[in-house]
Write a protein that holds these residues in place. Structure first.
Motif, PDB file in Angstrom:
ATOM      1  N   VAL A   1      56.326  39.094  39.734  1.00 39.23           N
ATOM      2  CA  VAL A   1      56.156  38.173  38.547  1.00 39.23           C
ATOM      3  C   VAL A   1      55.064  37.000  38.756  1.00 39.23           C
ATOM      4  N   ASN A   2      54.816  36.645  39.881  1.00 43.13           N
ATOM      5  CA  ASN A   2      53.495  35.986  40.169  1.00 43.13           C
ATOM      6  C   ASN A   2      52.350  36.833  39.908  1.00 43.13           C
ATOM      7  N   GLN A   3      52.410  38.002  40.185  1.00 38.17           N
ATOM      8  CA  GLN A   3      51.160  39.076  40.098  1.00 38.17           C
ATOM      9  C   GLN A   3      50.955  38.965  38.733  1.00 38.17           C
ATOM     10  N   VAL A   4      51.766  39.232  37.890  1.00 35.47           N
ATOM     11  CA  VAL A   4      51.664  39.387  36.283  1.00 35.47           C
ATOM     12  C   VAL A   4      51.388  38.000  35.785  1.00 35.47           C
TER      13      VAL A   4
ATOM     14  N   THR B   1      47.157  40.183  36.598  1.00 32.79           N
ATOM     15  CA  THR B   1      47.333  41.572  36.783  1.00 32.79           C
ATOM     16  C   THR B   1      48.349  42.168  35.635  1.00 32.79           C
ATOM     17  N   PRO B   2      47.458  43.102  34.962  1.00 36.49           N
ATOM     18  CA  PRO B   2      48.331  43.963  33.796  1.00 36.49           C
ATOM     19  C   PRO B   2      49.710  44.057  34.162  1.00 36.49           C
TER      20      PRO B   2
ATOM     21  N   ALA C   1      52.651  49.969  40.716  1.00 33.38           N
ATOM     22  CA  ALA C   1      52.494  49.948  41.944  1.00 33.38           C
ATOM     23  C   ALA C   1      53.725  49.580  42.730  1.00 33.38           C
ATOM     24  N   LEU C   2      54.563  48.894  42.059  1.00 36.70           N
ATOM     25  CA  LEU C   2      55.934  48.580  42.918  1.00 36.70           C
ATOM     26  C   LEU C   2      57.102  49.639  42.301  1.00 36.70           C
ATOM     27  N   ASP C   3      56.747  50.615  41.751  1.00 37.81           N
ATOM     28  CA  ASP C   3      57.616  51.717  41.273  1.00 37.81           C
ATOM     29  C   ASP C   3      58.826  51.081  40.548  1.00 37.81           C
ATOM     30  N   ILE C   4      58.544  50.468  39.609  1.00 38.01           N
ATOM     31  CA  ILE C   4      59.667  49.830  38.679  1.00 38.01           C
ATOM     32  C   ILE C   4      59.245  49.982  37.460  1.00 38.01           C
TER      33      ILE C   4
END
Length: 68
Positions: free
Chosen positions: A17-20, A24-25, A32-35
């Motif tokens: 969530v922090n990346q989003v 980051t789209p 990238a995280l395979d989810i």
């Protein structure tokens, strides 16, 4: 063949969530995280709604429920 439900630790969810939230789209983070994008979107909504009480985990109650 049955599928087993994958579980993710709180730290994994918060990092995703922090990346989003950092810009980051969502699609790129999910890939990238395979989810799935839907799952990451759900985590993002939970985080925005509950803040620090998001992702309480199994058997743990969040915020107001824990106070009662």
């Amino acid at each position: 063949m049955t599928k087993t439900r994958r579980t993710y630790p709180e730290s994994f969810k918060r990092d995703a969530v922090n990346q989003v939230l950092a810009g980051t789209p969502l699609r790129h983070v999910a890939h990238a995280l395979d989810i799935t994008e839907a799952l990451l979107g759900k985590w993002k909504r939970q985080f925005q709604d509950a803040g620090p009480d998001a992702f309480p985990g199994r058997g743990r109650q969040s915020g107001e429920a824990a106070e009662l």
